[in-house]
Design a protein around this motif. Sequence first.
Motif, short mmCIF file in Angstrom:
data_model
loop_
_atom_site.label_atom_id
_atom_site.label_comp_id
_atom_site.label_asym_id
_atom_site.label_seq_id
_atom_site.Cartn_x
_atom_site.Cartn_y
_atom_site.Cartn_z
N ASP A 53 3.45 2.31 5.73
CA ASP A 53 3.36 0.85 5.61
C ASP A 53 4.73 0.38 5.13
N LEU A 54 5.37 -0.47 5.88
CA LEU A 54 6.66 -0.98 5.47
C LEU A 54 6.56 -1.79 4.18
N ARG A 55 7.67 -1.94 3.52
CA ARG A 55 7.74 -2.76 2.30
C ARG A 55 7.12 -4.14 2.59
N GLY A 56 6.13 -4.52 1.78
CA GLY A 56 5.47 -5.82 1.94
C GLY A 56 4.20 -5.79 2.76
N PHE A 57 3.86 -4.62 3.34
CA PHE A 57 2.70 -4.54 4.23
C PHE A 57 1.77 -3.42 3.77
N GLY A 58 0.51 -3.52 4.22
CA GLY A 58 -0.45 -2.49 3.86
C GLY A 58 -0.55 -2.31 2.36
N GLN A 59 -0.43 -1.06 1.93
CA GLN A 59 -0.55 -0.73 0.51
C GLN A 59 0.81 -0.46 -0.13
N SER A 60 1.89 -0.91 0.50
CA SER A 60 3.22 -0.70 -0.05
C SER A 60 3.64 -1.87 -0.94
N THR A 61 4.71 -1.64 -1.70
CA THR A 61 5.24 -2.65 -2.62
C THR A 61 5.61 -3.93 -1.88
N VAL A 62 5.32 -5.06 -2.49
CA VAL A 62 5.69 -6.37 -1.95
C VAL A 62 6.97 -6.84 -2.62
N THR A 63 7.93 -7.28 -1.81
CA THR A 63 9.19 -7.81 -2.31
C THR A 63 9.26 -9.30 -1.97
N GLU A 64 9.56 -10.11 -2.96
CA GLU A 64 9.65 -11.55 -2.73
C GLU A 64 10.98 -11.93 -2.07
N GLY A 65 10.99 -13.11 -1.48
CA GLY A 65 12.22 -13.66 -0.92
C GLY A 65 12.42 -13.26 0.52
N LYS A 66 13.26 -12.24 0.75
CA LYS A 66 13.60 -11.84 2.12
C LYS A 66 13.81 -10.34 2.15
N VAL A 67 13.29 -9.70 3.18
CA VAL A 67 13.57 -8.29 3.43
C VAL A 67 14.22 -8.20 4.80
N THR A 68 15.46 -7.72 4.85
CA THR A 68 16.20 -7.65 6.11
C THR A 68 15.82 -6.40 6.89
N MET A 69 16.19 -6.40 8.17
CA MET A 69 15.97 -5.22 8.99
C MET A 69 16.78 -4.04 8.45
N GLU A 70 17.93 -4.33 7.87
CA GLU A 70 18.74 -3.28 7.26
C GLU A 70 18.02 -2.65 6.07
N GLN A 71 17.38 -3.48 5.26
CA GLN A 71 16.63 -2.95 4.10
C GLN A 71 15.49 -2.07 4.55
N ILE A 184 4.57 -10.95 4.11
CA ILE A 184 4.72 -11.50 5.46
C ILE A 184 5.91 -12.45 5.51
N ALA A 185 6.01 -13.32 4.53
CA ALA A 185 7.09 -14.31 4.50
C ALA A 185 8.45 -13.63 4.39
N ALA A 186 8.55 -12.61 3.54
CA ALA A 186 9.84 -11.93 3.35
C ALA A 186 10.32 -11.29 4.64
N ALA A 187 9.40 -10.66 5.38
CA ALA A 187 9.78 -10.04 6.64
C ALA A 187 10.13 -11.08 7.70
N ALA A 188 9.40 -12.18 7.73
CA ALA A 188 9.70 -13.24 8.68
C ALA A 188 11.10 -13.80 8.46
N ARG A 189 11.48 -13.97 7.21
CA ARG A 189 12.84 -14.46 6.91
C ARG A 189 13.89 -13.44 7.35
N GLY A 190 13.59 -12.15 7.16
CA GLY A 190 14.51 -11.13 7.62
C GLY A 190 14.63 -11.08 9.13
#
Length: 202
Positions: A53-71, A184-190
């Motif tokens: 599960d990528l960061r922010g999805f499923g049972q993984s850690t959620v990161t606020e703001g933005k998660v880039t494709m590089e991250q 969801i929002a963080a990935a969308a921004r990325g």
Amino acid sequence: MLTKINLPGATLNVLDIGEGSPILFVHGFPLDHTMWRFQIAELSKTFRCIAPDLRGFGQSTVTEGKVTMEQFADDLAALLDAMNVTEPVIFCGLSMGGCIAWQFVRRHAQRLKGLILCDTRAVPDPPEVAANRLKMANDVVEQGPSIVANAMLPRLFAAETSQTQPELIEDLRQVILLTNPIGIAAAARGMAERAAACPRLS
């Protein structure tokens, strides 16, 4: 089979099953590792299947703001390190997972044996599409993930699937509804600011 792997700044939930050459399955937006269950059921007979599960999805850690494709790409390289996967992997990415793959190629090419790109794009978002992603990021935080499920599910399935296999659609709806809107929002921004991969296609 399912395990939690601690990385710098995040903990990822990971399915690790099978033996043999490793395939790294990277899910699309806004899903989780379970989208690969039919492929893994077959391929785990002859391959080691790693599906986080990528960061922010499923049972993984959620990161606020933005998660880039590089991250996301760096998370996956760190995941392989933490799992002691030293053999080059076959990277299989769908949609956003494919966008992450471009950055994995750019930043961690030595870890790749092969690349499978499913329903993805090498071009960046046009301005109007990027703006829609940013709006969706704000909307999902305010209104919840149901607005994303309602917008995306009709685009993810053929029309006849709703008649012949409605349970598949409902399963995916539940995955989206259970996803943290901040993730969801963080990935969308990325996704909205991802760079073009076209110059690297050759």
